[in-house]
Write a protein that holds these residues in place. Structure first.
Motif, PDB file in Angstrom:
ATOM      1  N   LEU A 150       0.843  -1.239   0.011  1.00 47.02           N
ATOM      2  CA  LEU A 150       0.060  -0.301  -0.154  1.00 47.02           C
ATOM      3  C   LEU A 150       0.872   1.104   0.050  1.00 47.02           C
ATOM      4  O   LEU A 150       1.985   1.305   0.570  1.00 47.02           O
ATOM      5  N   THR A 151       0.681   2.340  -0.864  1.00 49.35           N
ATOM      6  CA  THR A 151       1.028   3.575  -0.461  1.00 49.35           C
ATOM      7  C   THR A 151       0.779   4.166   0.839  1.00 49.35           C
ATOM      8  O   THR A 151      -0.238   3.903   1.217  1.00 49.35           O
ATOM      9  N   PRO A 152       1.586   5.077   1.281  1.00 52.29           N
ATOM     10  CA  PRO A 152       1.140   5.724   2.261  1.00 52.29           C
ATOM     11  C   PRO A 152      -0.098   6.430   2.264  1.00 52.29           C
ATOM     12  O   PRO A 152      -0.860   6.259   3.366  1.00 52.29           O
ATOM     13  N   ARG A 153      -0.576   6.924   1.078  1.00 53.02           N
ATOM     14  CA  ARG A 153      -2.034   7.398   1.266  1.00 53.02           C
ATOM     15  C   ARG A 153      -2.975   6.451   1.404  1.00 53.02           C
ATOM     16  O   ARG A 153      -3.930   6.574   2.175  1.00 53.02           O
ATOM     17  N   GLU A 154      -2.969   5.221   0.818  1.00 51.87           N
ATOM     18  CA  GLU A 154      -3.646   4.313   1.091  1.00 51.87           C
ATOM     19  C   GLU A 154      -3.838   3.821   2.478  1.00 51.87           C
ATOM     20  O   GLU A 154      -4.745   3.354   2.974  1.00 51.87           O
ATOM     21  N   ARG A 155      -2.691   3.694   3.024  1.00 53.60           N
ATOM     22  CA  ARG A 155      -2.601   3.190   4.251  1.00 53.60           C
ATOM     23  C   ARG A 155      -3.484   4.140   5.271  1.00 53.60           C
ATOM     24  O   ARG A 155      -4.303   3.764   6.186  1.00 53.60           O
ATOM     25  N   ASP A 156      -3.425   5.460   5.092  1.00 53.63           N
ATOM     26  CA  ASP A 156      -4.094   6.465   5.709  1.00 53.63           C
ATOM     27  C   ASP A 156      -5.527   6.262   5.527  1.00 53.63           C
ATOM     28  O   ASP A 156      -6.413   6.193   6.424  1.00 53.63           O
ATOM     29  N   VAL A 157      -5.946   6.079   4.507  1.00 58.04           N
ATOM     30  CA  VAL A 157      -7.183   5.655   3.991  1.00 58.04           C
ATOM     31  C   VAL A 157      -7.984   4.323   4.609  1.00 58.04           C
ATOM     32  O   VAL A 157      -8.762   4.413   5.388  1.00 58.04           O
ATOM     33  N   LEU A 158      -6.875   3.392   4.792  1.00 57.43           N
ATOM     34  CA  LEU A 158      -7.295   2.054   5.349  1.00 57.43           C
ATOM     35  C   LEU A 158      -7.273   2.125   6.698  1.00 57.43           C
ATOM     36  O   LEU A 158      -8.458   1.850   7.469  1.00 57.43           O
ATOM     37  N   ALA A 159      -6.528   3.089   7.547  1.00 56.44           N
ATOM     38  CA  ALA A 159      -6.561   3.588   8.790  1.00 56.44           C
ATOM     39  C   ALA A 159      -7.866   4.207   9.242  1.00 56.44           C
ATOM     40  O   ALA A 159      -8.526   3.974  10.220  1.00 56.44           O
ATOM     41  N   LEU A 160      -8.386   5.086   8.383  1.00 56.15           N
ATOM     42  CA  LEU A 160      -9.585   5.626   8.697  1.00 56.15           C
ATOM     43  C   LEU A 160     -10.790   4.671   8.358  1.00 56.15           C
ATOM     44  O   LEU A 160     -11.645   4.907   9.153  1.00 56.15           O
ATOM     45  N   MET A 161     -10.685   3.705   7.496  1.00 58.00           N
ATOM     46  CA  MET A 161     -11.677   2.625   7.265  1.00 58.00           C
ATOM     47  C   MET A 161     -11.771   1.892   8.752  1.00 58.00           C
ATOM     48  O   MET A 161     -12.964   1.764   9.128  1.00 58.00           O
ATOM     49  N   ALA A 162     -10.551   1.555   9.187  1.00 53.51           N
ATOM     50  CA  ALA A 162     -10.620   0.935  10.460  1.00 53.51           C
ATOM     51  C   ALA A 162     -11.285   1.680  11.728  1.00 53.51           C
ATOM     52  O   ALA A 162     -11.863   0.946  12.411  1.00 53.51           O
ATOM     53  N   GLU A 163     -11.044   2.951  11.327  1.00 55.85           N
ATOM     54  CA  GLU A 163     -11.710   3.514  12.588  1.00 55.85           C
ATOM     55  C   GLU A 163     -13.134   3.710  12.317  1.00 55.85           C
ATOM     56  O   GLU A 163     -14.065   3.938  13.137  1.00 55.85           O
ATOM     57  N   GLY A 164     -13.678   3.003  11.287  1.00 54.55           N
ATOM     58  CA  GLY A 164     -15.142   2.901  11.034  1.00 54.55           C
ATOM     59  C   GLY A 164     -15.710   4.113  10.185  1.00 54.55           C
ATOM     60  O   GLY A 164     -16.986   4.251  10.183  1.00 54.55           O
ATOM     61  N   ARG A 165     -14.841   5.022   9.561  1.00 54.65           N
ATOM     62  CA  ARG A 165     -15.503   5.893   8.733  1.00 54.65           C
ATOM     63  C   ARG A 165     -15.960   5.548   7.456  1.00 54.65           C
ATOM     64  O   ARG A 165     -15.506   4.835   6.692  1.00 54.65           O
TER      65      ARG A 165
END
Lengths: 213, 390
Positions: A150-165
């Motif tokens: 994953l690119t850093p940006r994709e990781r950010d998105v995934l992290a926010l998805m993990a938060e449930g957003r």
């Protein structure tokens, strides 16, 4: 929606009762220790519970253990765990089952009343709510294989998805357009080898993959 | 009080002399009783008898000569001690003879003067002193002998004490090793006490200030959300108070988490390190390899020291190193816990100057650990710590 609260500090317990009532929840019971809490849950069968990690008698992790018992025995009840500090290890244990109807937040988040009530509703509705702090802890510990792609940006998105957003919430948080987020999400699905299926299900799988990587 | 100093010195001397006299006068009786015991009960159980006698003698010298004598470890130096008990007989007899003999002669002199044996009847039948020479010499000699008795008691018991010191005590090596044992134990207790204190403070803050702050921030948040029609200035003040409360909460949490996180006790070092690694402003790559079996976990003290060292090292990196990446590597190797913290910053860290690094070294040293810092100018800085785990 009916709620049972497990929190040993009287001050906070009463505050939560008031807050949840103001938010349109019906607080059916508020317990001061884990045993009482589990009994109240068994009795009232609420839709969602809010429980503190550290409670009497040993003041370590009895609230978390009670939450794990609930997740196993009553998977239909949504669980929001609150704590003064979040720990990646507790999150991993909490999320060992299906990553839905579960939340783990810092107590600080209660202060942002609106966000907190949103998170509780999201969890009660079958979603997840992970504290950004615990997500960053998970990121420190989970660097292995598929995530490396994953690119850093994709990781950010995934992290926010993990938060449930949702996509729109992620877009707002990252200051990008919703369609850009949609592209990132699709790219994540591809890189994590998630077959096309119903989107919500894939989101859950992606988060699961993220947490278990 | 102008008399205080000299008076005290005098009294100390008098007390010391008094005790020496007691030692000198009782010496032969104690020594002979000892020999009697050696020749009777000692024939059947030599070691316990010798050790009991030595204990008695040591206590006698410790109390009466004011110098504590340290017993050797049990079963050590028994022959040496036995030799002392045999030597004690002639030694104490000499001390006794010198002391009591001087006083006996002195008493004879004064008696001779006082009871008329020195008087002669002259031809008129009157009593007169005899020859003038003994008349002036005898009182002087008698007075001197009285004093000599005291000095004999002091000097000869000093000699006995010197012999007792070599024969009745643990050897220097034994004493040092016993002292090291005692110090090690007391240091471990100090480290544990400090640790318990951190736990207590963490718990107090968690149950008190933190809950209260959460409640405060929540109430402010509730007010902020509901008082939408209040005057703008009041709302602004409310919003500021709300933000301040949240900031205070997060600062307090960082502080308390650094003290002694509860997760360190119930899930171990590996779990506890995630929290500090994630909070570091410089990205951390964390690798932890510890035995999975809870029974092989390092002791709580070692875990607490390791946790503190990593936390402190990361905060040092954030403050001083100017680094963009840190690697933390924690491994169990044999009977050691090895921590390796390296950053890609500017280097030049000097443990002799910064209190942070010195604190780390002290903390590692408190459990016999070792800390090495390699930090050439221009970097990278590598901190290596080895902690013993039994």
């Amino acid at each position: 929606m009916r709620v049972v609260i497990g929190e040993d500090s009287v001050l906070l317990r009463e505050g939560l009762v008031r807050l949840l009532a103001a938010g349109g929840f019906e607080v059916v019971a508020a317990a001061g220790d884990a045993e009482e809490f589990l009994k109240a849950v068994g009795e009232h069968r609420p839709d969602v519970v809010v429980v503190d990690v550290r409670m009497p008698p040993s003041f370590t992790d009895e609230g978390l253990r009670a939450a794990l018992v609930l997740r196993r025995q009553h998977p239909e009840i949504a669980v929001l765990v609150l704590s003064q500090y979040v720990e990646e290890r507790y999150a991993t244990e909490l999320l060992s089952g299906p990553p839905s109807k579960v939340g783990y937040l810092l107590k600080d988040r209660i202060a942002d009343v609106g966000d907190f009530l949103d998170a509780l509703r999201r969890v009660a509705g079958g979603g997840t709510a992970l504290d950004p702090e615990v997500v960053s802890q998970l990121l420190v510990r989970r660097r292995s294989d598929p995530l490396d792609r994953l690119t850093p940006r994709e990781r950010d998105v995934l992290a926010l998805m993990a938060e449930g957003r949702s996509n729109s919430a992620i877009a707002a948080a990252l200051f990008v357009s919703e369609s850009a987020v949609g592209k990132h999400v699709n790219s994540i699905f591809t890189k994590l080898d998630l077959p096309p299926a119903e989107t919500d299900h894939r989101r859950v799988l992606a988060v699961l993959r993220f947490l278990q990587a | 009080m102008p008399l205080g100093g000299p008076y005290r010195v005098l009294m100390r001397f008098v007390r010391r002399t008094g005790r020496a006299v007691v030692l000198a006068v009782t010496g032969p009786f104690v020594a002979l009783a000892g020999i009697l015991a050696l020749l009777t009960a000692g024939l059947f159980a030599p070691r316990p008898v010798v050790e009991a006698l030595s204990d008695w003698q040591r206590r006698r010298y410790s109390v009466l000569a004011g110098e504590p004598l340290v017993a050797p470890v049990e079963r050590h130096g028994v022959l040496r001690q036995q030799l002392f008990h045999w030597l004690a007989v002639p030694m104490s007899i000499v001390t006794f003879a010198a002391t009591v003999g001087s006083w006996a002669l002195s008493a004879a002199g004064f008696g001779w003067l006082s009871f008329g044996w020195s008087l002669r009847a002259d031809p008129d039948g009157l009593l007169r002193y005899g020859s003038p020479v003994p008349m002036s010499v005898v009182p002087i000699l008698s007075s001197l002998l009285l004093i000599v008795g005291f000095f004999a008691a002091l000097r000869f018991t000093d000699l006995e004490l010197a012999v007792a010191r070599t024969l009745l005590q643990a050897s220097r090596a034994e004493r040092l090793s016993a002292r090291v044992d005692r110090l090690t134990e007391s240091r471990a207790e100090t480290v544990d006490a400090a640790d318990a204190e951190r736990r207590r403070i963490e718990r107090d803050l968690h149950d008190g200030a933190q809950q209260r702050l959460v409640s405060l921030a929540m109430n402010l948040g509730l007010a902020r959300a509901t008082l939408t029609e209040a005057d703008p200035q009041a709302r602004e003040a409310l919003a500021a108070a709300h933000d301040e409360a949240k900031l205070a909460l997060s600062e307090l949490r960082d502080l308390v988490r650094g003290l002694h996180p509860a997760v360190l006790d119930d899930r171990g070092l590996d779990a506890a390190l995630s929290g500090i690694a994630a909070r570091s402003p410089v990205p951390v790559e964390l690798t932890v390899e510890l035995p999975a079996d809870a029974a092989d976990r390092p002791s709580r003290t070692i875990e607490a020291v390791a946790y503190f060292v990593v936390a402190e090292a990361l905060s040092n990196v954030a403050k001083h190193a100017g680094a963009t990446a840190v690697t933390v590597d924690v491994r169990h190797r044999g009977d050691r816990l090895r921590l390796w913290i390296s950053d890609n910053g500017r280097g030049g860290a000097d443990p002799a100057r910064g209190t942070g690094l010195r604190g780390l070294a002290q903390r590692a040293g408190s459990v016999d650990g070792r800390l090495t810092v390699t930090s050439p100018i221009g970097g990278p800085t590598v901190i290596e710590v080895e902690l013993p785990c039994e």
